[in-house]
Design a protein around this motif. Structure first.
Motif, PDB file in Angstrom:
ATOM      1  N   PHE A  16      62.993  59.185  37.939  1.00  0.00           N
ATOM      2  CA  PHE A  16      64.216  58.803  38.637  1.00  0.00           C
ATOM      3  C   PHE A  16      64.039  57.609  39.566  1.00  0.00           C
ATOM      4  N   GLY A  17      62.803  57.317  39.974  1.00  0.00           N
ATOM      5  CA  GLY A  17      62.628  56.205  40.890  1.00  0.00           C
ATOM      6  C   GLY A  17      61.195  56.046  41.344  1.00  0.00           C
ATOM      7  N   ILE A  18      61.005  55.087  42.243  1.00  0.00           N
ATOM      8  CA  ILE A  18      59.709  54.803  42.846  1.00  0.00           C
ATOM      9  C   ILE A  18      59.765  55.229  44.303  1.00  0.00           C
ATOM     10  N   PHE A  19      58.689  55.852  44.772  1.00  0.00           N
ATOM     11  CA  PHE A  19      58.680  56.420  46.115  1.00  0.00           C
ATOM     12  C   PHE A  19      57.533  55.821  46.917  1.00  0.00           C
ATOM     13  N   ASP A  20      57.813  55.532  48.178  1.00  0.00           N
ATOM     14  CA  ASP A  20      56.768  55.024  49.055  1.00  0.00           C
ATOM     15  C   ASP A  20      57.144  55.354  50.493  1.00  0.00           C
ATOM     16  N   THR A  21      56.199  55.160  51.387  1.00  0.00           N
ATOM     17  CA  THR A  21      56.416  55.472  52.796  1.00  0.00           C
ATOM     18  C   THR A  21      56.217  54.225  53.633  1.00  0.00           C
ATOM     19  N   GLU A  22      56.901  54.168  54.749  1.00  0.00           N
ATOM     20  CA  GLU A  22      56.732  53.070  55.694  1.00  0.00           C
ATOM     21  C   GLU A  22      56.945  53.630  57.088  1.00  0.00           C
ATOM     22  N   GLY A  23      55.875  53.686  57.877  1.00  0.00           N
ATOM     23  CA  GLY A  23      56.002  54.175  59.234  1.00  0.00           C
ATOM     24  C   GLY A  23      56.373  55.632  59.296  1.00  0.00           C
ATOM     25  N   TYR A  24      57.639  55.895  59.580  1.00  0.00           N
ATOM     26  CA  TYR A  24      58.095  57.260  59.795  1.00  0.00           C
ATOM     27  C   TYR A  24      59.086  57.731  58.727  1.00  0.00           C
ATOM     28  N   GLY A  25      59.222  57.013  57.610  1.00  0.00           N
ATOM     29  CA  GLY A  25      60.223  57.371  56.620  1.00  0.00           C
ATOM     30  C   GLY A  25      59.711  57.345  55.197  1.00  0.00           C
ATOM     31  N   VAL A  26      60.392  58.104  54.333  1.00  0.00           N
ATOM     32  CA  VAL A  26      60.092  58.152  52.902  1.00  0.00           C
ATOM     33  C   VAL A  26      61.239  57.482  52.163  1.00  0.00           C
ATOM     34  N   PHE A  27      60.924  56.503  51.326  1.00  0.00           N
ATOM     35  CA  PHE A  27      61.933  55.725  50.630  1.00  0.00           C
ATOM     36  C   PHE A  27      61.888  55.971  49.127  1.00  0.00           C
ATOM     37  N   MET A  28      63.040  55.752  48.500  1.00  0.00           N
ATOM     38  CA  MET A  28      63.130  55.834  47.043  1.00  0.00           C
ATOM     39  C   MET A  28      63.872  54.610  46.518  1.00  0.00           C
ATOM     40  N   LEU A  29      63.270  53.947  45.540  1.00  0.00           N
ATOM     41  CA  LEU A  29      63.946  52.888  44.801  1.00  0.00           C
ATOM     42  C   LEU A  29      64.487  53.512  43.527  1.00  0.00           C
ATOM     43  N   SER A  30      65.798  53.653  43.444  1.00  0.00           N
ATOM     44  CA  SER A  30      66.426  54.338  42.327  1.00  0.00           C
ATOM     45  C   SER A  30      66.440  53.462  41.086  1.00  0.00           C
ATOM     46  N   ILE A  86      67.310  50.792  47.448  1.00  0.00           N
ATOM     47  CA  ILE A  86      66.297  51.524  48.205  1.00  0.00           C
ATOM     48  C   ILE A  86      67.000  52.417  49.219  1.00  0.00           C
ATOM     49  N   THR A  87      66.685  53.701  49.183  1.00  0.00           N
ATOM     50  CA  THR A  87      67.334  54.675  50.051  1.00  0.00           C
ATOM     51  C   THR A  87      66.295  55.399  50.888  1.00  0.00           C
ATOM     52  N   LEU A  88      66.593  55.597  52.154  1.00  0.00           N
ATOM     53  CA  LEU A  88      65.740  56.394  53.025  1.00  0.00           C
ATOM     54  C   LEU A  88      66.048  57.865  52.764  1.00  0.00           C
ATOM     55  N   LEU A  89      65.080  58.596  52.188  1.00  0.00           N
ATOM     56  CA  LEU A  89      65.297  60.003  51.851  1.00  0.00           C
ATOM     57  C   LEU A  89      65.016  60.930  53.020  1.00  0.00           C
ATOM     58  N   ALA A  90      63.989  60.651  53.787  1.00  0.00           N
ATOM     59  CA  ALA A  90      63.598  61.560  54.863  1.00  0.00           C
ATOM     60  C   ALA A  90      62.943  60.768  55.981  1.00  0.00           C
ATOM     61  N   GLY A  91      63.111  61.264  57.198  1.00  0.00           N
ATOM     62  CA  GLY A  91      62.534  60.616  58.354  1.00  0.00           C
ATOM     63  C   GLY A  91      63.441  59.552  58.925  1.00  0.00           C
ATOM     64  N   ASP A  92      62.962  58.886  59.957  1.00  0.00           N
ATOM     65  CA  ASP A  92      63.734  57.866  60.660  1.00  0.00           C
ATOM     66  C   ASP A  92      62.771  56.767  61.087  1.00  0.00           C
ATOM     67  N   LEU A  93      63.077  55.523  60.718  1.00  0.00           N
ATOM     68  CA  LEU A  93      62.157  54.425  61.001  1.00  0.00           C
ATOM     69  C   LEU A  93      61.989  54.164  62.486  1.00  0.00           C
ATOM     70  N   ARG A  94      62.904  54.659  63.310  1.00  0.00           N
ATOM     71  CA  ARG A  94      62.844  54.371  64.739  1.00  0.00           C
ATOM     72  C   ARG A  94      62.409  55.568  65.577  1.00  0.00           C
ATOM     73  N   HIS A  95      62.215  56.714  64.955  1.00  0.00           N
ATOM     74  CA  HIS A  95      61.851  57.900  65.720  1.00  0.00           C
ATOM     75  C   HIS A  95      60.702  58.625  65.036  1.00  0.00           C
TER      76      HIS A  95
END
Length: 731
Positions: free
Chosen positions: A425-439, A445-454
């Protein structure tokens, strides 16, 4: 999983349209239009005192701008912003700008000859004209106190608004949207106090009362200080943030709050506009004081009360009035009227122009006609330009282009690594405090979980979960596993994200020493872990399904029909080498290859020349594991890669627990203290849903045991002991 990236909490309600807010715009813009040219409509000093308070009323426009921006971009009934709206902050900003810049640009271009001609009549140099033209078209005039009202005077508002919009997607909206009602109340008081502090500072320098500071003849005692007070973009940002705070307070209303009888907004509306009457009394405070102390706070509370009233079963008369079709239509004219009334007014009333066209400025009796012309022209502009789909399309294309050019200036762009984890369904990676998916479906690119600022260490659904120093994830079609560290040891944890529900749970790998965990991967039914054991390595497996028992190699080999003729499958690697494996073993041991080979009975070769990580050594180790459940190298391979020896290790089992399942375990189960070791990820070789990772040659080498392999085999073969039934012991 197909709906994972689109998953929304079931409780999220649809936001109703608030026509009453649009209707309020006309209640602000019309007195501002009157105020700018009021002295050409009457000579009555009392009327002029009352009508020339545009600097008070414009604060309401900033409040409404923030109110609407937050209403459309933050979550209803929950904390946080709508990630899809602010996922690309540069695009968010440019789309806001392109909502008003096209009309500003066209009107400036049409009337530019008139503006330039007037400049030349007052002996302005061409350099000064070019400078002012640049300020006008780039909307930077509000930053220059002497130039804020160049050309089309009211457009300083757009200059200040543009700066405020620049801060919205990354600095203001995400932060304010995270606040509870208590926090919002405190922030509103703080913003009001900061705004008032500046107004009092100005008033102490100049005068607190309008008859000293803002006389009818327009002669201001300290014009530059006054211009810094009323035009500077920072103070506009304060008022726009007040509007954001106000709407968030309403959007967080609970069901119990909604059952309460809303306050009649009429009294707040009357109170806000009654503050303008102070000009006629001994309490004739200057515009800055009235705007900061009375009008803006009262008007903001009026918007909140009318919002709640509009959602009630029986809205009050004033809410129905502003939400009526005539007022909503007039409200839609507010923006074009704000833009065009300045140039039209100059044509009729600016002395140098009116004298050239009409012989003199128009008389007082013409003033109603001027207002009618502004209203009629605004209607035409709104219908044939503002609402034009073609104009909107061009504006959208320009916004997208500018967003591409400026990508990264508001937030570091999220770039997914080429070797990031992926599923169907997509590609998944993390950056800092969030998990992203490229559909793969939407290419977004969608932020699935977490928050980049918290940051934090908390389970939750989607953006409510919190992480710290996320490591690259491992994924199958249902779950995404990730390791995360915290600033303190107790905040380290292993997490699992359910891609169907977006629920994040902390998990424990029972039987795995996380201090020694080297790497891990996941198929659709199992999780595999490679960990250090002394000076060696061990491969473990756990089932992801309660009713699924992991079958080891010797169990799966019993299904092989030895009467079937031997046929091999060749794996062609990037280095042009070929590795051959018995087709029967692939069918018995790998669900991935079983589907692949059964779909094409004639397939004898699998092309992996496009897989950079599929080198001979790594792929050989993987195929040996596939046949033996062992994670081993030959001595020669180990030596060539920097290893001094090896310890053959059969596959073992472990269990996966979530925090919720731990409570149901036996009382004797105790949680292992969290270790501090970080997960290492090196080169990867992918086989369908499973990926294994080669050990870096700089790591501590595996040491060969003293016993000879043949001696081990001699003790096992023919002994009829459980050892004989175990997986093979190596080469």
């Amino acid at each position: 999983m197909a709906e994972a990236a689109k998953a929304k909490p079931a409780a999220v309600a649809k936001k109703p349209r608030l026509d009453c807010i649009d209707g309020c715009r006309f209640a602000l813009v019309f007195p501002i239009v009157v105020a700018h040219f009021a002295r050409f409509g009457t000579s009555n000093l009392t009327a002029l005192k009352l009508l020339t308070q545009e600097n008070v009323l414009v604060g309401g426009f900033f409040v409404i701008s923030g109110y609407v921006s937050a209403y459309t971009s933050t979550k209803l009934g929950a904390l946080g912003v709508e990630e899809k709206k602010v996922a690309n902050p540069e695009l968010f900003f440019w789309q806001r700008v392109m909502a008003y810049y096209p009309l500003h640009f066209v009107s400036s271009a049409i009337f530019a000859p008139m503006f330039i001609w007037v400049e030349r009549q007052f002996n302005s140099s061409w350099n000064m004209i070019a400078f002012r033209a640049m300020l006008n078209f780039t909307m930077l005039q509000a930053w220059f106190p002497k130039e804020a009202e160049i050309w089309n005077q009211p457009t300083w508002f757009l200059s200040a608004l543009t700066f405020s919009n620049l801060t919205m997607p990354t600095l203001v909206l995400p932060q304010v949207a995270q606040l509870s009602k208590s926090g919002l109340n405190k922030l509103f008081m703080a913003l009001t106090g900061i705004s008032l502090l500046q107004k009092v500072s100005y008033s102490e320098t100049a005068r607190f009362h309008s008859h000293f500071e803002h006389p009818v003849d327009g002669k201001v005692m300290h014009p530059l200080i006054w211009n810094l007070t009323r035009f500077h973009p920072f103070w506009a940002l304060m008022e726009m943030t007040m509007g954001i705070v106000a709407v968030r307070h309403v959007m967080l209303d609970t069901e119990e709050d909604k059952k309460k009888q809303p306050m009649n907004p009429l009294w707040l509306f009357v109170a806000a506009y009654s503050s303008l009457l102070l000009r006629l009394t001994q309490f004739d405070f200057n515009d800055a004081i009235i705007r900061g102390v009375l009008f803006v706070p009262l008007f903001t509370k009026f918007l909140k009360a009318m919002h709640r009233d509009a959602l009630s079963s029986s809205p009050s008369a004033i809410t129905q009035f502003f939400g009526s079709k005539p007022m909503a239509t007039l409200g839609s004219l507010a923006f074009p009227m704000f833009i065009v009334h300045g140039p039209i007014g100059q044509i009729f009333y600016k002395k140098v122009i009116a004298k050239k066209l009409w012989g003199k400025p128009m008389p007082h009796s013409f003033f109603p006609a001027y207002l009618a012309i502004c209203l009629g022209l605004s209607h035409l502009v709104n219908e044939y330009f503002v609402k034009s789909k073609k104009v909107a399309a061009i504006g959208g294309q320009v916004a997208q282009t500018l967003a591409n050019w400026t990508q990264g200036i508001l937030r570091d762009s999220m770039c997914l690594d080429v070797d990031a984890a992926s599923n169907s369904f997509g590609i998944f990676d993390t950056e800092g405090y969030g998990v992203f998916m490229l559909s793969f479906e939407t290419h977004e690119i969608t932020l699935l979980a977490g928050d980049l600022r918290h940051w934090g260490s908390k389970d939750g659904v989607g953006q409510l979960a919190r992480f710290w120093h996320l490591k690259r994830p491992v994924v199958n079609d249902r779950y995404l596993f990730m390791r995360t560290e915290g600033p303190a040891i107790y905040q380290w944890r292993q997490c699992r994200l359910d891609l169907k529900t977006l629920e994040v749970n902390s998990v424990i790998f029972e039987g795995v020493d996380h201090n020694g965990l080297l790497t891990y991967c996941a198929s659709e039914r199992e999780v595999y872990v490679v960990q250090y054991v002394g000076q060696g390595a061990q491969l473990l497996v756990a089932s992801l399904e309660e009713d699924h028992e992991v079958q080891l190699a010797h169990q799966q080999f019993t299904g092989i029909d030895l009467a079937e003729p031997v046929s091999s499958v060749a794996f062609r690697l990037r280095c042009k080498a070929k590795l051959h494996v018995d087709r029967r073993i692939l069918l018995a041991r790998s669900e991935h290859f079983r589907k692949l080979l059964m779909a094409d009975q004639t397939m004898t070769e699998i092309d992996l020349t496009g897989e950079a990580a599929a080198d001979v050594k790594s792929f050989t180790v993987l195929l040996r594991f596939l046949m033996t459940d062992r994670w081993v190298w030959t001595p020669r391979e180990l030596t060539s890669t920097g290893y001094s020896g090896y310890r053959p290790s059969a596959i073992s089992k472990f269990k996966i627990f979530t925090r919720t399942s731990i409570a149901r375990e036996a009382d004797g189960f105790r949680r292992r203290p969290p270790p501090t070791a970080a997960l290492r990820r090196d080169g990867a070789v992918a086989l369908g849903p499973t990926a294994f990772h080669r050990r870096n040659t700089t790591q501590q080498s595996l040491e060969r045991p003293d016993e000879k392999v043949l001696k081990i085999l001699g003790r096992v073969i023919g002994s009829a002991t459980p050892l004989e039934k175990a997986p093979g012991t190596g080469r």
